[in-house]
Each structure stands twice: as C-alpha cells, then as structure tokens.
Scaffold this motif. Structure first.
Motif, mmCIF file in Angstrom:
data_model
loop_
_atom_site.group_PDB
_atom_site.id
_atom_site.type_symbol
_atom_site.label_atom_id
_atom_site.label_comp_id
_atom_site.label_asym_id
_atom_site.label_seq_id
_atom_site.Cartn_x
_atom_site.Cartn_y
_atom_site.Cartn_z
ATOM 1 N N PRO A 191 50.081 -19.087 -27.471
ATOM 2 C CA PRO A 191 49.337 -18.238 -26.915
ATOM 3 C C PRO A 191 49.607 -16.905 -27.240
ATOM 4 C CG PRO A 191 50.953 -19.025 -25.518
ATOM 5 C CD PRO A 191 51.321 -19.624 -26.841
ATOM 6 N N TYR A 192 48.170 -16.188 -27.287
ATOM 7 C CA TYR A 192 48.286 -14.745 -27.731
ATOM 8 C C TYR A 192 47.458 -13.898 -26.620
ATOM 9 C CZ TYR A 192 46.125 -10.691 -30.399
ATOM 10 O OH TYR A 192 45.660 -9.539 -30.708
ATOM 11 N N SER A 193 46.412 -14.190 -25.837
ATOM 12 C CA SER A 193 45.702 -13.523 -24.932
ATOM 13 C C SER A 193 44.684 -14.191 -24.338
ATOM 14 C CB SER A 193 45.102 -12.034 -25.799
ATOM 15 O OG SER A 193 43.728 -12.798 -26.377
ATOM 16 N N LYS A 194 44.398 -13.498 -23.051
ATOM 17 C CA LYS A 194 43.247 -14.157 -21.906
ATOM 18 C C LYS A 194 42.295 -13.395 -21.778
ATOM 19 C CE LYS A 194 43.326 -15.821 -17.343
ATOM 20 N NZ LYS A 194 44.207 -16.394 -16.213
ATOM 21 N N GLN A 195 40.935 -13.758 -21.608
ATOM 22 C CA GLN A 195 39.726 -13.132 -21.609
ATOM 23 C C GLN A 195 38.978 -13.515 -20.877
ATOM 24 O OE1 GLN A 195 41.930 -12.871 -25.187
ATOM 25 N NE2 GLN A 195 40.215 -14.650 -25.035
ATOM 26 N N ASN A 196 38.404 -12.920 -19.763
ATOM 27 C CA ASN A 196 37.643 -13.275 -18.820
ATOM 28 C C ASN A 196 36.131 -13.352 -19.323
ATOM 29 O OD1 ASN A 196 39.242 -13.515 -16.390
ATOM 30 N ND2 ASN A 196 38.957 -11.190 -16.030
ATOM 31 N N VAL A 197 35.585 -14.410 -19.120
ATOM 32 C CA VAL A 197 34.110 -14.737 -19.371
ATOM 33 C C VAL A 197 33.018 -14.073 -18.719
ATOM 34 C CG1 VAL A 197 32.029 -16.393 -19.812
ATOM 35 C CG2 VAL A 197 34.489 -16.932 -20.718
ATOM 36 N N VAL A 198 32.139 -13.332 -19.002
ATOM 37 C CA VAL A 198 31.091 -12.593 -18.245
ATOM 38 C C VAL A 198 29.756 -12.588 -18.633
ATOM 39 C CG1 VAL A 198 33.073 -10.807 -17.613
ATOM 40 C CG2 VAL A 198 31.457 -10.381 -19.543
ATOM 41 N N LEU A 199 28.887 -12.400 -18.015
ATOM 42 C CA LEU A 199 27.284 -12.427 -18.250
ATOM 43 C C LEU A 199 26.863 -11.072 -18.426
ATOM 44 C CD1 LEU A 199 26.394 -15.054 -15.425
ATOM 45 C CD2 LEU A 199 26.804 -15.517 -17.638
ATOM 46 N N PHE A 200 25.890 -11.024 -19.185
ATOM 47 C CA PHE A 200 25.131 -9.577 -19.054
ATOM 48 C C PHE A 200 23.618 -9.891 -19.256
ATOM 49 C CE2 PHE A 200 26.074 -10.593 -23.385
ATOM 50 C CZ PHE A 200 25.048 -9.925 -24.249
ATOM 51 N N CYS A 201 22.917 -8.866 -18.717
ATOM 52 C CA CYS A 201 21.238 -8.808 -18.547
ATOM 53 C C CYS A 201 20.887 -7.514 -19.175
ATOM 54 C CB CYS A 201 21.104 -9.204 -17.354
ATOM 55 S SG CYS A 201 21.395 -7.930 -16.032
ATOM 56 N N HIS A 202 19.718 -7.524 -19.460
ATOM 57 C CA HIS A 202 18.992 -6.345 -19.708
ATOM 58 C C HIS A 202 18.773 -5.480 -18.462
ATOM 59 C CE1 HIS A 202 14.858 -7.053 -18.267
ATOM 60 N NE2 HIS A 202 15.042 -8.315 -18.692
ATOM 61 N N ASP A 203 18.566 -3.900 -18.453
ATOM 62 C CA ASP A 203 18.698 -3.060 -17.514
ATOM 63 C C ASP A 203 17.401 -3.437 -16.787
ATOM 64 O OD1 ASP A 203 16.739 -2.257 -19.491
ATOM 65 O OD2 ASP A 203 17.497 0.044 -19.452
ATOM 66 N N GLY A 204 16.475 -4.154 -17.158
ATOM 67 C CA GLY A 204 15.239 -4.014 -16.458
ATOM 68 C C GLY A 204 15.292 -5.553 -15.491
ATOM 69 N N HIS A 205 16.205 -6.383 -15.762
ATOM 70 C CA HIS A 205 16.420 -7.423 -15.025
ATOM 71 C C HIS A 205 16.752 -7.562 -13.544
ATOM 72 C CE1 HIS A 205 18.067 -11.623 -14.184
ATOM 73 N NE2 HIS A 205 17.495 -11.948 -15.202
ATOM 74 N N PRO A 206 16.066 -8.339 -12.608
ATOM 75 C CA PRO A 206 16.566 -8.307 -11.247
ATOM 76 C C PRO A 206 17.931 -8.303 -10.877
ATOM 77 C CG PRO A 206 14.665 -9.790 -11.680
ATOM 78 C CD PRO A 206 15.209 -9.395 -13.177
ATOM 79 N N TRP A 207 18.772 -8.705 -11.708
ATOM 80 C CA TRP A 207 20.332 -8.832 -11.644
ATOM 81 C C TRP A 207 21.009 -7.447 -11.991
ATOM 82 C CZ3 TRP A 207 21.971 -14.180 -13.552
ATOM 83 C CH2 TRP A 207 21.611 -15.240 -12.811
ATOM 84 N N ALA A 208 20.231 -6.664 -12.569
ATOM 85 C CA ALA A 208 20.807 -5.188 -13.127
ATOM 86 C C ALA A 208 21.608 -4.356 -12.296
ATOM 87 C CB ALA A 208 19.815 -4.353 -13.727
ATOM 88 N N ALA A 209 21.099 -4.530 -10.876
ATOM 89 C CA ALA A 209 21.721 -3.683 -9.911
ATOM 90 C C ALA A 209 22.791 -4.468 -8.964
ATOM 91 C CB ALA A 209 20.549 -3.422 -8.759
ATOM 92 N N ARG A 210 23.226 -5.677 -9.343
ATOM 93 C CA ARG A 210 24.201 -6.541 -8.693
ATOM 94 C C ARG A 210 25.616 -6.179 -9.209
ATOM 95 N NH1 ARG A 210 22.699 -12.810 -8.325
ATOM 96 N NH2 ARG A 210 20.819 -12.764 -7.433
ATOM 97 N N ASP A 211 26.625 -6.369 -8.721
ATOM 98 C CA ASP A 211 27.858 -6.117 -8.938
ATOM 99 C C ASP A 211 28.427 -7.516 -9.627
ATOM 100 O OD1 ASP A 211 27.995 -3.641 -7.836
ATOM 101 O OD2 ASP A 211 28.637 -4.258 -5.730
ATOM 102 N N GLY A 212 27.813 -8.623 -9.479
ATOM 103 C CA GLY A 212 28.341 -9.837 -10.084
ATOM 104 C C GLY A 212 27.317 -10.970 -9.873
ATOM 105 N N VAL A 213 27.619 -12.254 -10.277
ATOM 106 C CA VAL A 213 26.784 -13.336 -10.049
ATOM 107 C C VAL A 213 27.725 -14.436 -9.699
ATOM 108 C CG1 VAL A 213 25.033 -12.577 -11.734
ATOM 109 C CG2 VAL A 213 26.820 -13.918 -12.378
ATOM 110 N N ARG A 214 27.163 -15.421 -9.109
ATOM 111 C CA ARG A 214 27.751 -16.701 -8.745
ATOM 112 C C ARG A 214 27.248 -17.800 -9.789
ATOM 113 N NH1 ARG A 214 29.682 -15.621 -3.469
ATOM 114 N NH2 ARG A 214 30.203 -18.006 -3.086
ATOM 115 N N LEU A 215 28.001 -18.808 -9.806
ATOM 116 C CA LEU A 215 27.620 -19.927 -10.709
ATOM 117 C C LEU A 215 26.405 -20.505 -10.429
ATOM 118 C CD1 LEU A 215 30.953 -21.468 -11.815
ATOM 119 C CD2 LEU A 215 29.635 -20.054 -13.325
#
Length: 325
Positions: A191-215
C-alpha cells in the motif's frame, strides 16, 4: 564459462580432509553439469513471457529471426514441441508449460546471481522502468526515489491500472504504481496511498451551489466516465451497485478528456481529490453518504523483488506509506 580445472568441495572421509576433483576420481564425471544452451532457453522463456516472437525479440533486444531460430534449435535438439503455432498465435504445449515453470525459477536465480555480483557497489546504479496510473499518484514516490538514488536512470509510462499490471507481468516495466491490489500470486503489492473519489460539474450546473452529493442523486444524472480499467470508475460503480443504482454513462473518455467534457455540459465527471485540478469553470462535489475511495499500491513481480533497483523502489514506497499513515 572458463575452461580448465574445476574445483568441487566434497564430503571429507577424514577430519580435516578436503576432497576435490584432484582426489575424487570418477566421482567428478558423475557430477558433470549437463549442457543446455542458455540462449535457447532464454529465447523460449521470452516467448513464454511475451506471448509472441515479436514481444520476445523486444524483451531480449534481438531480431525476431534470432528468437525463432533459437527456439526451433531447442525443440529440434530434444525432439520435442514446446510452442504450438496456431492461427491465433503461439501457445505453449503442456511440456512448454512445465518448462516455463522451471525457467521462471531459473531466470529469477539468474537475476539474483547478477545482483550478488553487483552487491559490492556502494552506489545503486542501473535503470528502472516505472508504470503509473497518474502523475499525481507516482510523482511524490518518484521524487523520493530519485533523491535517494540519483545514479539510477528512470523512465515513466502512464496508463490505467489494468494496462500497467499487464506491462509489469510481461516485463516491459519493472515496477508500477496502480490503483488496485491485483489478485495475482505473481505480484507483490505494498500500500502506498489512499484517495477519496469525488464528482465535479460545470459552474452552470444545478449542483454547482451544493456542498456535496448523495449516491442516490446519480440515479438519473448523465455521467462522464473514464475508460474501463480505471479504478475510480470501478469503485464508484461498485458503490452504486450496492445501492441498486445503475449509472447513466453519457460519455466514456480517457483521463485527459473528462474535464473538457464536463465543461462542455456533457455530464458530471468522476475523479479523485488528488487528481482534481481547481478550475473556475467547474465545482468539486464530495460524496457525502458513502466512503468511496481508491488505493494506490506499489507493485512488482515477486520473482524480481530482489533486483536491487526494484527492491529500493519498493522500500521507498513502504517508507512513504508509513510516514503518511
């Protein structure tokens, strides 16, 4: 091997007596080493590893006819079939499979012998071919290694985890940094390192103002995914599958194309925290209701773990992991 008198140590008949070929008589003849062409065995082994004469020639840095001739000479000398030539390519015969198991051990010992002969050197030298899944994963380790071993020449090749492991098994690279611990008994993984998987959207997307998303939010959302073989994709798909969610893949694209596809409005992208590059056109969205992450592992072939440059690289990775734990 130099010609001349060969000295062999035997069990002494009396205390203090050392028996050699000088006093062993006919025993020396019975202990004579049987001859087999090392180059022919090496060509066979390279074909078995690479799966083709072309790959074997590349591994050995010789011409394809040289490999073909040596392989045929080995088969002809013993009157056996080691490789079957089929319309789909070369396949090992049952005898070839058995011989390959032996040559794997033989050439592992050959590498150890070379390492032993080089072990008196005070400075680690040589060449190390590294495969990695992304610059973010491998550069810290590469920097630590080259800082400690500046006389080793390194090269870096980048692709997804599946491709890196394939190149490692086929010995086109020496070590790898991958996003999975392959269930392959031929590989040693640390084992060398661990990284969290994240999502990202464009700045005009309805989710752009959110702090995060649920599955569950992803059930109907078009996604921009990496190609199959990407571990960030694999772990996210597994997390969605556990919740009975089928991802809506709008576009499958290589690593370099994901961000531009998201900016163009083709969907929500998937990456890891360390790979996400801040961009005023996009917004990073953590997954708030699940622990979705990838792990990076330093990997090498078990049969080559004692090679000095490989051993040094693996020890460097282990030290970095222990310091960050």
């Amino acid at each position: 091997m130099a010609h001349g008198k060969v000295m062999r140590i035997q069990a002494a008949s009396e205390p203090g007596e050392v028996a050699t070929t000088e006093n062993a008589g006919s025993h020396a003849a019975t202990c004579a080493l049987p001859y087999v062409s090392f180059n022919q065995l090496r060509s066979f082994h390279a074909v078995a590893v690479g799966g083709s004469v072309t790959a074997a020639a590349a591994l050995l840095h010789v011409s394809q006819p040289t490999v073909t001739i040596q392989l045929r000479q080995l088969e002809s000398h013993y009157g056996v079939e080691l490789v079957r030539r089929t319309p789909k390519g070369l396949r090992l015969s049952p005898l070839g499979e058995s011989l390959f198991a032996i040559t794997e051990r033989l050439f592992a010992l050959h590498a150890e012998a070379i390492e032993l002969l080089n072990s008196s050197a005070t400075t680690l030298r040589g060449e190390l071919r590294i495969g990695g899944v992304a610059p973010h994963f491998v550069m810290r380790l590469l920097a630590a290694f080259t800082s400690e071993f500046p006389s080793v020449s390194v090269s870096l090749w980048l692709d997804n985890s599946t491709a890196v492991i394939r190149e490692l098994v086929e010995q086109r690279i020496d070590v790898g940094v991958v996003g999975q611990a392959a269930l392959d008994s031929r590989l040693l993984a640390l084992p060398y390192s661990k990284q969290n998987v994240v999502l990202f959207c464009h700045d005009g997307h309805p989710w752009a103002a959110r702090d995060g998303v649920r599955l569950a939010d992803l059930a109907e959302e078009p996604l921009v995914m990496r190609e199959h073989g990407s571990m960030s994709r694999a772990v996210l798909e597994e997390a969605l599958r556990e919740q009975g969610i089928a991802p809506q893949v709008k576009l499958e694209v290589g690593r370099e194309g994901v961000r531009e596809a998201v900016v163009a409005g083709l969907g929500v992208g998937i990456t890891t925290e360390v790979e996400y590059v801040p961009d005023p056109r996009t917004r990073m969205l953590p997954i708030v209701d699940a622990d979705v992450f990838t792990e990076a592992f330093a990997v090498c072939l078990r049969s080559r773990r004692t090679v000095s440059t490989v051993r040094a690289f693996m020890r460097t990775a282990e030290a970095l992991f222990e310091r960050s734990a």
